[in-house]
Motif scaffolding. Structure first.
Motif, PDB file in Angstrom:
ATOM      1  N   LEU A  89       0.839  -1.188   0.000  1.00  0.00           N
ATOM      2  CA  LEU A  89       0.000   0.000   0.000  1.00  0.00           C
ATOM      3  C   LEU A  89       0.878   1.244   0.000  1.00  0.00           C
ATOM      4  O   LEU A  89       1.873   1.305   0.707  1.00  0.00           O
ATOM      5  N   HIS A  90       0.503   2.234  -0.773  1.00  0.00           N
ATOM      6  CA  HIS A  90       1.286   3.461  -0.865  1.00  0.00           C
ATOM      7  C   HIS A  90       0.797   4.463   0.173  1.00  0.00           C
ATOM      8  O   HIS A  90       0.425   5.588  -0.153  1.00  0.00           O
ATOM      9  N   THR A  91       0.811   4.012   1.432  1.00  0.00           N
ATOM     10  CA  THR A  91       0.390   4.860   2.526  1.00  0.00           C
ATOM     11  C   THR A  91       1.022   4.333   3.806  1.00  0.00           C
ATOM     12  O   THR A  91       1.531   3.217   3.829  1.00  0.00           O
ATOM     13  N   ILE A  92       0.989   5.134   4.843  1.00  0.00           N
ATOM     14  CA  ILE A  92       1.519   4.677   6.121  1.00  0.00           C
ATOM     15  C   ILE A  92       0.564   3.652   6.724  1.00  0.00           C
ATOM     16  O   ILE A  92      -0.640   3.887   6.798  1.00  0.00           O
ATOM     17  N   VAL A  93       1.104   2.531   7.141  1.00  0.00           N
ATOM     18  CA  VAL A  93       0.311   1.436   7.673  1.00  0.00           C
ATOM     19  C   VAL A  93       0.697   1.201   9.126  1.00  0.00           C
ATOM     20  O   VAL A  93       1.854   0.926   9.415  1.00  0.00           O
ATOM     21  N   LEU A  94      -0.251   1.320  10.034  1.00  0.00           N
ATOM     22  CA  LEU A  94       0.020   1.131  11.452  1.00  0.00           C
ATOM     23  C   LEU A  94      -0.453  -0.225  11.950  1.00  0.00           C
ATOM     24  O   LEU A  94       0.004  -0.695  12.984  1.00  0.00           O
ATOM     25  N   ASN A  95      -1.373  -0.825  11.230  1.00  0.00           N
ATOM     26  CA  ASN A  95      -1.957  -2.095  11.648  1.00  0.00           C
ATOM     27  C   ASN A  95      -1.148  -3.255  11.065  1.00  0.00           C
ATOM     28  O   ASN A  95      -0.944  -3.312   9.851  1.00  0.00           O
ATOM     29  N   PRO A  96      -0.705  -4.190  11.920  1.00  0.00           N
ATOM     30  CA  PRO A  96       0.052  -5.331  11.389  1.00  0.00           C
ATOM     31  C   PRO A  96      -0.696  -6.088  10.290  1.00  0.00           C
ATOM     32  O   PRO A  96      -0.066  -6.664   9.391  1.00  0.00           O
ATOM     33  N   ASN A  97      -2.000  -6.089  10.348  1.00  0.00           N
ATOM     34  CA  ASN A  97      -2.789  -6.805   9.342  1.00  0.00           C
ATOM     35  C   ASN A  97      -2.666  -6.189   7.951  1.00  0.00           C
ATOM     36  O   ASN A  97      -3.042  -6.812   6.959  1.00  0.00           O
ATOM     37  N   GLY A  98      -2.153  -4.972   7.890  1.00  0.00           N
ATOM     38  CA  GLY A  98      -2.006  -4.300   6.607  1.00  0.00           C
ATOM     39  C   GLY A  98      -0.684  -4.563   5.916  1.00  0.00           C
ATOM     40  O   GLY A  98      -0.456  -4.080   4.815  1.00  0.00           O
ATOM     41  N   MET A  99       0.178  -5.333   6.559  1.00  0.00           N
ATOM     42  CA  MET A  99       1.488  -5.633   6.000  1.00  0.00           C
ATOM     43  C   MET A  99       1.427  -6.935   5.214  1.00  0.00           C
ATOM     44  O   MET A  99       0.742  -7.879   5.592  1.00  0.00           O
ATOM     45  N   ASN A 100       2.154  -6.965   4.091  1.00  0.00           N
ATOM     46  CA  ASN A 100       2.106  -8.120   3.199  1.00  0.00           C
ATOM     47  C   ASN A 100       3.245  -9.121   3.413  1.00  0.00           C
ATOM     48  O   ASN A 100       3.083 -10.302   3.140  1.00  0.00           O
TER      49      ASN A 100
END
Length: 124
Positions: free
Chosen positions: A101-112
């Motif tokens: 994702l081209h945005t700041i991700v704070l939630n671990p679930n958003g990491m690939n």
């Protein structure tokens, strides 16, 4: 095979410093958001720091602001976490992660993609 490999963890006294590195391979991560997360025993995995693909945007959890610095070298496909003034409560397994994702991700679930982690122990 996509891999994220962390290094640089260890045992340090309170007030000391460590520098974590995360070497990425298997694909180009230069356009990904990269983050460091940590998980202490008995606790959930939490966001520590993150950096945008260009390095122009960074984010930190409040407890590490002013003490930790995240940086990246896209030519080397490597992300760093400089940790200063370490405290016993920083003790945890630290994980490197990447998000497409081209945005700041704070939630671990958003990491690939995730590394296997490196242990940081801060003694009092």
């Amino acid at each position: 095979q996509v891999q994220l490999v962390e290094s640089g963890g260890g045992l340090v006294q309170a007030g000391g410093s460590l520098r974590l590195s995360c070497a990425a391979s298997g694909r180009t991560f230069s356009s990904d958001f990269m983050g460091w997360f940590r998980q202490a025993p008995g606790k959930e995995r939490e966001f520590v720091a993150g950096i945008s693909w260009s390095g122009g945007n960074t984010a930190y959890t409040d407890s590490v602001k002013g003490r930790f610095t995240i940086s990246r070298d896209n030519a080397k496909n490597t992300v760093y976490l400089q940790m200063n003034s370490l405290k016993p409560e920083d003790t945890a397994v630290y994980y490197c992660a990447a998000s497409t994702l081209h945005t700041i991700v704070l939630n671990p679930n958003g990491m690939n993609y995730w590394g296997k982690g490196t242990l940081v122990t801060v003694s009092s």
